[in-house]
Design a protein around this motif. Structure first.
Motif, PDB file in Angstrom:
ATOM      1  N   ASN A   1       1.043  33.776  65.553  1.00  0.00           N
ATOM      2  CA  ASN A   1       1.152  34.725  66.520  1.00  0.00           C
ATOM      3  C   ASN A   1       2.616  34.419  67.179  1.00  0.00           C
ATOM      4  O   ASN A   1       2.647  34.721  68.507  1.00  0.00           O
ATOM      5  CB  ASN A   1       0.172  35.254  67.416  1.00  0.00           C
ATOM      6  CG  ASN A   1      -0.871  35.951  66.553  1.00  0.00           C
ATOM      7  OD1 ASN A   1      -0.577  36.785  65.731  1.00  0.00           O
ATOM      8  ND2 ASN A   1      -2.149  35.666  66.895  1.00  0.00           N
TER       9      ASN A   1
ATOM     10  N   LYS B   1      14.429  36.671  61.403  1.00  0.00           N
ATOM     11  CA  LYS B   1      13.464  36.648  62.192  1.00  0.00           C
ATOM     12  C   LYS B   1      12.191  36.144  61.293  1.00  0.00           C
ATOM     13  O   LYS B   1      11.831  36.351  60.320  1.00  0.00           O
ATOM     14  CB  LYS B   1      12.795  37.953  62.726  1.00  0.00           C
ATOM     15  CG  LYS B   1      13.634  38.743  63.684  1.00  0.00           C
ATOM     16  CD  LYS B   1      13.244  40.249  64.151  1.00  0.00           C
ATOM     17  CE  LYS B   1      13.912  40.770  65.275  1.00  0.00           C
ATOM     18  NZ  LYS B   1      13.592  41.936  65.346  1.00  0.00           N
TER      19      LYS B   1
ATOM     20  N   ALA C   1       0.816  39.175  64.968  1.00  0.00           N
ATOM     21  CA  ALA C   1       1.706  39.118  63.754  1.00  0.00           C
ATOM     22  C   ALA C   1       1.289  40.154  62.648  1.00  0.00           C
ATOM     23  O   ALA C   1       2.153  40.591  61.787  1.00  0.00           O
ATOM     24  CB  ALA C   1       1.468  37.676  63.180  1.00  0.00           C
TER      25      ALA C   1
ATOM     26  N   THR D   1       8.103  35.223  61.361  1.00  0.00           N
ATOM     27  CA  THR D   1       6.586  35.328  62.013  1.00  0.00           C
ATOM     28  C   THR D   1       5.798  34.496  61.321  1.00  0.00           C
ATOM     29  O   THR D   1       5.342  34.724  60.094  1.00  0.00           O
ATOM     30  CB  THR D   1       6.574  36.768  62.213  1.00  0.00           C
ATOM     31  OG1 THR D   1       7.770  37.542  62.547  1.00  0.00           O
ATOM     32  CG2 THR D   1       5.148  37.142  63.089  1.00  0.00           C
TER      33      THR D   1
ATOM     34  N   VAL E   1       3.761  43.123  62.136  1.00  0.00           N
ATOM     35  CA  VAL E   1       5.049  42.696  61.535  1.00  0.00           C
ATOM     36  C   VAL E   1       4.752  42.534  60.042  1.00  0.00           C
ATOM     37  O   VAL E   1       5.729  42.974  59.242  1.00  0.00           O
ATOM     38  CB  VAL E   1       5.461  41.067  62.115  1.00  0.00           C
ATOM     39  CG1 VAL E   1       6.793  40.766  61.316  1.00  0.00           C
ATOM     40  CG2 VAL E   1       5.824  41.098  63.654  1.00  0.00           C
TER      41      VAL E   1
ATOM     42  N   GLN F   1       6.747  34.188  66.911  1.00  0.00           N
ATOM     43  CA  GLN F   1       7.864  34.671  66.008  1.00  0.00           C
ATOM     44  C   GLN F   1       9.246  33.872  66.509  1.00  0.00           C
ATOM     45  O   GLN F   1       9.610  33.746  67.828  1.00  0.00           O
ATOM     46  CB  GLN F   1       8.270  36.277  66.167  1.00  0.00           C
ATOM     47  CG  GLN F   1       9.548  36.792  65.392  1.00  0.00           C
ATOM     48  CD  GLN F   1       9.488  38.246  65.597  1.00  0.00           C
ATOM     49  OE1 GLN F   1      10.098  38.636  66.558  1.00  0.00           O
ATOM     50  NE2 GLN F   1       9.026  39.072  64.610  1.00  0.00           N
TER      51      GLN F   1
ATOM     52  N   ILE G   1       4.239  36.618  70.173  1.00  0.00           N
ATOM     53  CA  ILE G   1       4.047  37.922  70.033  1.00  0.00           C
ATOM     54  C   ILE G   1       2.584  38.481  70.088  1.00  0.00           C
ATOM     55  O   ILE G   1       1.649  37.525  70.033  1.00  0.00           O
ATOM     56  CB  ILE G   1       4.675  38.482  68.955  1.00  0.00           C
ATOM     57  CG1 ILE G   1       3.933  37.607  67.611  1.00  0.00           C
ATOM     58  CG2 ILE G   1       6.219  38.206  68.862  1.00  0.00           C
ATOM     59  CD1 ILE G   1       4.520  38.234  66.382  1.00  0.00           C
TER      60      ILE G   1
END
Length: 239
Positions: free
Chosen positions: A172, A147, A192, A149, A195, A174, A189
């Motif tokens: 923002n 992942k 961020a 981000t 995360v 991912q 998302i």
């Protein structure tokens, strides 16, 4: 008149010197050209070898053990926050036309902008390229997906496993790369910041599988947690 003019033209054509090259002459010229190219190439290689001998690049590795977080500052001023159970390999200086590092685990990058030297992160089958931005990369060996981000700037992501166009992600967003299917999926998302909250010692989850949550908790506190297999598929919303 006309006859005299034609005669002069014919004489000019007949008396024009012909440039004839023998095969030997052609081969000699080709040999000279090849020799010059070889000398130039050898000079370039020698300069590179001499530069590496005088000012060699040393590679080093920083490891954040379970239960700890480490902050790294690279030679270009880029800062990297390395999460628990992660490792980063990088050179002590960037001498070529790129800045390249290798990550296993999770890290938050604040890359100093340099249009002439892209910053490249190698993480498994993913290559992330930026000029200057801040973003998070998560790729633990046991994770089913990688992942990336983005907090600020633009990030280009390319998979080295299959032929797939590079994907550009912005703040923002991912990108999720599933290791089994080799698929890249970019999505928006909510924030961020949730995360990357692990840098402040927080763990925030929104519809996350319990298996992922437990893996994070085990790394953060350096403990072992067992859970019923039926529970591992449940998703969790928690801070």
């Amino acid at each position: 008149g006309i006859a005299e003019s034609l005669k002069h033209i014919q004489l000019r054509i007949v008396n024009t010197p012909k440039r004839l090259f023998s095969i030997r002459q052609v081969l000699v010229k080709l040999t000279i050209a090849a020799s010059i190219a070889a000398v130039l190439c050898s000079g370039y290689v020698f300069r590179k070898q001499l530069d590496n001998w005088i000012d060699p690049v040393k590679y080093q590795e920083t490891v954040a053990l379970n239960g700890e977080i480490k902050l790294i500052t690279l030679s270009d001023g880029t800062t990297i926050c390395l999460n628990a159970g992660s490792r980063l390999s990088y050179p002590d200086k960037f001498k070529k036309d790129t800045r390249e590092v290798t990550l296993t685990g999770e890290a938050f990058f604040k890359v100093v902008h340099n249009a002439g030297k892209p910053f490249i992160i190698h993480s498994g089958e993913i290559k992330t390229t930026v000029l200057g931005t801040s973003f998070n990369v998560k790729d633990y060996t046991e994770d089913k997906a990688i992942k990336i981000t983005v907090v600020s700037g633009k990030v280009g992501v390319l998979t080295t496993a299959v032929k797939h166009p590079a994907v550009l992600i912005t703040p923002n967003m991912q990108l999720v790369y599933t290791k089994t299917s080799k698929m890249l999926v970019a999505e928006k998302i909510g924030d961020a910041a949730t995360v990357i909250s692990w840098q402040q010692g927080k763990l925030q989850y929104h519809n996350a599988p319990l298996s992922d949550v437990l893996a994070d908790v085990q790394r953060k506190y350096n403990i072992a947690i067992k859970a019923d297999k039926n529970l591992l598929k449940c998703t969790l919303y928690a801070d």
